[in-house]
Design an enzyme around this catalytic site. Structure first.
Site, PDB file in Angstrom:
ATOM      1  N   GLY A 146       0.781  -1.229   0.000  1.00  0.00           N
ATOM      2  CA  GLY A 146       0.000   0.000   0.000  1.00  0.00           C
ATOM      3  C   GLY A 146       0.815   1.283   0.000  1.00  0.00           C
ATOM      4  N   SER A 154      -0.329  -0.150  -9.297  1.00  0.00           N
ATOM      5  CA  SER A 154      -0.322  -0.959  -8.077  1.00  0.00           C
ATOM      6  C   SER A 154      -1.747  -1.368  -7.742  1.00  0.00           C
ATOM      7  CB  SER A 154       0.269  -0.171  -6.902  1.00  0.00           C
ATOM      8  OG  SER A 154       0.057  -0.870  -5.685  1.00  0.00           O
ATOM      9  N   THR A 159       5.577  -5.379 -16.465  1.00  0.00           N
ATOM     10  CA  THR A 159       4.372  -4.866 -15.837  1.00  0.00           C
ATOM     11  C   THR A 159       4.558  -4.819 -14.326  1.00  0.00           C
ATOM     12  OG1 THR A 159       3.369  -7.049 -15.465  1.00  0.00           O
ATOM     13  CG2 THR A 159       2.922  -6.007 -17.585  1.00  0.00           C
ATOM     14  N   THR A 192      11.531  -9.797  -7.230  1.00  0.00           N
ATOM     15  CA  THR A 192      11.167 -11.009  -6.496  1.00  0.00           C
ATOM     16  C   THR A 192      12.175 -12.129  -6.733  1.00  0.00           C
ATOM     17  OG1 THR A 192       8.834 -10.394  -6.610  1.00  0.00           O
ATOM     18  CG2 THR A 192       9.332 -12.694  -6.114  1.00  0.00           C
TER      19      THR A 192
END
EC number: 1.3.5.2
Length: 351
Positions: free
Chosen positions: A113, A175, A245, A319
């Site tokens: 967030g 996001s 993306t 990641t």
């Protein structure tokens, strides 16, 4: 070295492991021990949107949200670093737990967030960074409590604050963890927003005497018609580049996983195919003057090559680093180098 450290790291809560990793990285950098963690890749010069990159493999936004680890991250051998997402005002992000590791699938689900210290803190940190071995991108977003109708004010404020320090700026419209943010990718809304930001970019270029490229970061969950519509706008507005993306709200290959129902964006290996399809479609519909950065699911050198084959000028990873460690950077650089050399040999043999 990372392979020895990883099992211990993975016993920790995912967000705590993230913080420990960055702290350890800084200690290794300042103590001179960083060469034990990874081998610096040989240069592979690359040019995109008017900038020169020592190699085409960069760090995606999200790892260093506040620009507090720039020196150490560049020392890992990245060709460029993107920090952020930053917002006009500090915000805590979503409640914890908000970050989940799916080890077997080499994936992460996050609903962070846009937690960050605010753009003013980021600017101070960037000004204090000493080592910039490649371009520095700054990823900007809107505050959670800013309505979409006023989103351009937030983006413009951040753009003005970071312009003098950034080598490029990314407008994060994709996001999934800020309510309503992805609605900004709708064709007419996107056209108005980018139009306003392009005007601001031109004004700032005149003020500072240099053009700082502006990139748009897109979601992987758009339909083909939505991708095509977005491409029309991006072309009309002559943006400098597109990042394809962000994370996905779908759960490819994960339907039976116990964490599949967690809200948030999925990144890592399961995202590779989906994000690469979007990248390829954007490349088909955009002129070569608009550079593309391929990101999403890069966990090995072959994945980086797949992005380049789909039309990327540069790639980013994040990641994959969690599971592979910093050696992933060099692996991707060398894989892209072999592809370039093979392509050059092929052209030479036909002449």
């Amino acid at each position: 070295m990372y392979s020895l450290f990883r099992p211990l790291l993975f016993t920790c809560d995912t967000e705590r492991a993230h913080d420990i990793s960055l702290c350890t990285l800084d200690i290794a950098y300042h103590s001179g021990a960083l060469p034990l963690l990874t081998r610096h890749p040989r240069p592979l010069p690359t040019t995109a949107f008017g900038l020169n990159f020592p190699n085409p493999v960069g760090l995606a936004a999200g790892l260093d949200k506040n620009g507090t680890h720039i020196d150490a991250l560049f020392a890992l051998g990245f060709g460029f670093i993107e920090i952020g997402t930053t917002t006009p005002r500090p915000q805590p992000g979503n409640p914890k737990p908000r970050l989940f590791r799916l080890t077997q699938q080499q994936a992460v689900i996050n609903r962070m967030g846009f937690n960050n210290l605010g753009v003013d803190a980021l600017v101070r940190n960037v000004a204090g960074a000493r080592q910039r071995n490649g371009p520095l991108g700054i990823n900007i977003g809107k505050n959670k409590d800013t309505p979409n109708e006023q989103a351009s004010n937030d983006y413009r404020y951040c753009l003005e604050r970071v312009y003098a320090l950034a080598d490029y700026v990314t407008i994060n419209l994709s996001s999934p963890n800020t309510a309503g943010l992805r609605a900004l990718q709708e064709e007419q809304t996107l056209r108005r927003l980018i139009g306003e930001l392009r005007e601001a970019q031109e004004t700032l270029a005149a003020k500072h005497g240099r053009h700082v490229p502006m990139l748009i970061k897109m979601a992987p969950d758009l339909s083909d018609s939505d991708i095509d519509a977005a491409a029309r706008v991006l072309n009309e507005m002559s943006v400098d580049g597109v990042i394809a993306t962000n994370t996905t709200v779908t759960r490819p290959l994960l339907r039976q996983h116990r964490l599949a129902s967690e809200t948030g964006g999925l990144s890592g290996a399961p995202l590779l195919g989906q994000s690469t399809l979007v990248l390829r479609r954007l490349r088909t519909h955009l002129p070569e003057t608009i550079a593309l950065i391929g990101v999403g699911g890069i966990c090995c050198g072959a994945d980086a090559v797949a992005k380049m084959a789909a039309g990327a000028n540069l790639v980013q990873c994040y990641t994959g680093l969690i599971f592979k460690g910093p050696q992933l950077v060099g692996e991707c650089v060398e894989a892209i180098r072999r592809r370039r050399e093979a392509s050059s040999s092929g052209r030479a043999s036909t002449q």
